[in-house]
Enzyme design. Sequence first.
Site, PDB file in Angstrom:
ATOM      1  N   LYS A 157      37.055  44.913  46.815  1.00 46.22           N
ATOM      2  CA  LYS A 157      37.173  45.603  45.555  1.00 46.22           C
ATOM      3  C   LYS A 157      37.895  44.774  44.491  1.00 46.22           C
ATOM      4  O   LYS A 157      37.737  45.005  43.296  1.00 46.22           O
ATOM      5  CB  LYS A 157      38.000  46.898  45.759  1.00 46.22           C
ATOM      6  CG  LYS A 157      37.424  47.923  46.655  1.00 46.22           C
ATOM      7  CD  LYS A 157      38.382  49.138  46.714  1.00 46.22           C
ATOM      8  CE  LYS A 157      37.939  50.161  47.731  1.00 46.22           C
ATOM      9  NZ  LYS A 157      38.954  51.237  47.879  1.00 46.22           N
ATOM     10  N   GLU A 193      36.351  35.922  42.471  1.00 46.21           N
ATOM     11  CA  GLU A 193      37.391  36.505  43.333  1.00 46.21           C
ATOM     12  C   GLU A 193      38.665  36.735  42.529  1.00 46.21           C
ATOM     13  O   GLU A 193      38.974  35.969  41.612  1.00 46.21           O
ATOM     14  CB  GLU A 193      37.711  35.545  44.483  1.00 46.21           C
ATOM     15  CG  GLU A 193      36.978  35.861  45.768  1.00 46.21           C
ATOM     16  CD  GLU A 193      37.566  37.069  46.506  1.00 46.21           C
ATOM     17  OE1 GLU A 193      38.121  37.976  45.849  1.00 46.21           O
ATOM     18  OE2 GLU A 193      37.461  37.099  47.739  1.00 46.21           O
ATOM     19  N   ASP A 194      39.392  37.767  42.886  1.00 44.20           N
ATOM     20  CA  ASP A 194      40.673  38.002  42.227  1.00 44.20           C
ATOM     21  C   ASP A 194      41.747  37.053  42.741  1.00 44.20           C
ATOM     22  O   ASP A 194      42.526  36.514  41.966  1.00 44.20           O
ATOM     23  CB  ASP A 194      41.115  39.467  42.411  1.00 44.20           C
ATOM     24  CG  ASP A 194      41.087  39.896  43.871  1.00 44.20           C
ATOM     25  OD1 ASP A 194      40.409  39.247  44.686  1.00 44.20           O
ATOM     26  OD2 ASP A 194      41.753  40.897  44.211  1.00 44.20           O
ATOM     27  N   ILE A 195      41.768  36.827  44.066  1.00 45.31           N
ATOM     28  CA  ILE A 195      42.876  36.028  44.606  1.00 45.31           C
ATOM     29  C   ILE A 195      42.436  35.205  45.808  1.00 45.31           C
ATOM     30  O   ILE A 195      41.596  35.637  46.597  1.00 45.31           O
ATOM     31  CB  ILE A 195      44.075  36.942  44.984  1.00 45.31           C
ATOM     32  CG1 ILE A 195      45.327  36.118  45.322  1.00 45.31           C
ATOM     33  CG2 ILE A 195      43.732  37.878  46.129  1.00 45.31           C
ATOM     34  CD1 ILE A 195      46.617  36.940  45.354  1.00 45.31           C
ATOM     35  N   ASP A 243      44.401  33.554  48.955  1.00 41.86           N
ATOM     36  CA  ASP A 243      45.698  33.541  49.630  1.00 41.86           C
ATOM     37  C   ASP A 243      45.619  32.525  50.767  1.00 41.86           C
ATOM     38  O   ASP A 243      45.948  31.351  50.599  1.00 41.86           O
ATOM     39  CB  ASP A 243      45.983  34.972  50.122  1.00 41.86           C
ATOM     40  CG  ASP A 243      47.362  35.124  50.725  1.00 41.86           C
ATOM     41  OD1 ASP A 243      48.041  34.104  50.927  1.00 41.86           O
ATOM     42  OD2 ASP A 243      47.772  36.267  51.009  1.00 41.86           O
ATOM     43  N   SER A 244      45.148  32.941  51.950  1.00 46.39           N
ATOM     44  CA  SER A 244      44.946  31.971  53.036  1.00 46.39           C
ATOM     45  C   SER A 244      43.707  31.115  52.773  1.00 46.39           C
ATOM     46  O   SER A 244      43.570  30.025  53.329  1.00 46.39           O
ATOM     47  CB  SER A 244      44.755  32.716  54.362  1.00 46.39           C
ATOM     48  OG  SER A 244      43.494  33.365  54.387  1.00 46.39           O
ATOM     49  N   LYS A 288      47.536  31.460  45.402  1.00 42.38           N
ATOM     50  CA  LYS A 288      48.937  31.277  45.773  1.00 42.38           C
ATOM     51  C   LYS A 288      49.198  29.799  46.020  1.00 42.38           C
ATOM     52  O   LYS A 288      48.337  29.090  46.524  1.00 42.38           O
ATOM     53  CB  LYS A 288      49.264  32.112  46.999  1.00 42.38           C
ATOM     54  CG  LYS A 288      49.208  33.595  46.703  1.00 42.38           C
ATOM     55  CD  LYS A 288      49.899  34.382  47.778  1.00 42.38           C
ATOM     56  CE  LYS A 288      49.774  35.868  47.507  1.00 42.38           C
ATOM     57  NZ  LYS A 288      50.344  36.665  48.607  1.00 42.38           N
ATOM     58  N   ASP A 291      45.751  45.145  44.854  1.00 39.22           N
ATOM     59  CA  ASP A 291      46.397  46.387  45.303  1.00 39.22           C
ATOM     60  C   ASP A 291      47.476  46.151  46.350  1.00 39.22           C
ATOM     61  O   ASP A 291      47.563  45.101  46.963  1.00 39.22           O
ATOM     62  CB  ASP A 291      45.346  47.314  45.926  1.00 39.22           C
ATOM     63  CG  ASP A 291      44.894  46.815  47.286  1.00 39.22           C
ATOM     64  OD1 ASP A 291      44.516  45.641  47.392  1.00 39.22           O
ATOM     65  OD2 ASP A 291      44.951  47.593  48.261  1.00 39.22           O
TER      66      ASP A 291
END
Length: 181
Positions: A45, A101-103, A105-106, A133, A160
């Site tokens: 989402k 994509e919003d983020i 991370d890994s 990140k 979120d």
Amino acid sequence: MELAPDLERVLIPPEAIARRVEELASEIESDYAGERELLFVGVLKGAFIFLADLTRRVRLPHTVDFMAISSYGKASVSSGAVRILMDLREPVVNKHVILVEDIVDSGRTLAYLQETFNGRRPASLRTCVLVRKERERADVGIDYLGFTIPDVWVVGYGLDLAERFRTLPYIAEVKRSLYQK
Ligand code: PRP
């Protein structure tokens, strides 16, 4: 700006997001000028707000589609499986695909998506990510990047914390006590 009690601070205010989204859209416009089959794929989402703002600023003919993928469980580092829950409506063959994509991370999700899309033979494949990140990770190849942020849990602008805070107009850092035991 009044912050919810669970939030530590605003990391990226709305004006900074808007400026950066405009810049990314301009970059995309010049890179894809003259191309006909440009397809933006939003990963649900988290990407829904970024995708909506970005695509409304790209003044080139384009289409939009969505994918939903399973979360592998952020608390567990060992389980690495990513699975498609909802796939695209149309084939991507001969299309210039930009994954949104919003983020990152890994990097696992984006790496999985890149592999999956490359197997579907699009005309080209690029990635557009709002935030990554800064911690170490395998290079997942981000073509258009909004911001690099510290290794903290962030919410807002699509992101979120257990489904809360997705529609905040800014990106904020969550208080550590909420996600670190
Ligand atoms: C988030 C985000 C990315 C993924 C990034 O999705 O939207 O898809 O995590 O993390 P990674 O780089 O460690 O793989 P999430 O699974 O939280 O689902 P959501 O987009 O529905 O919030």
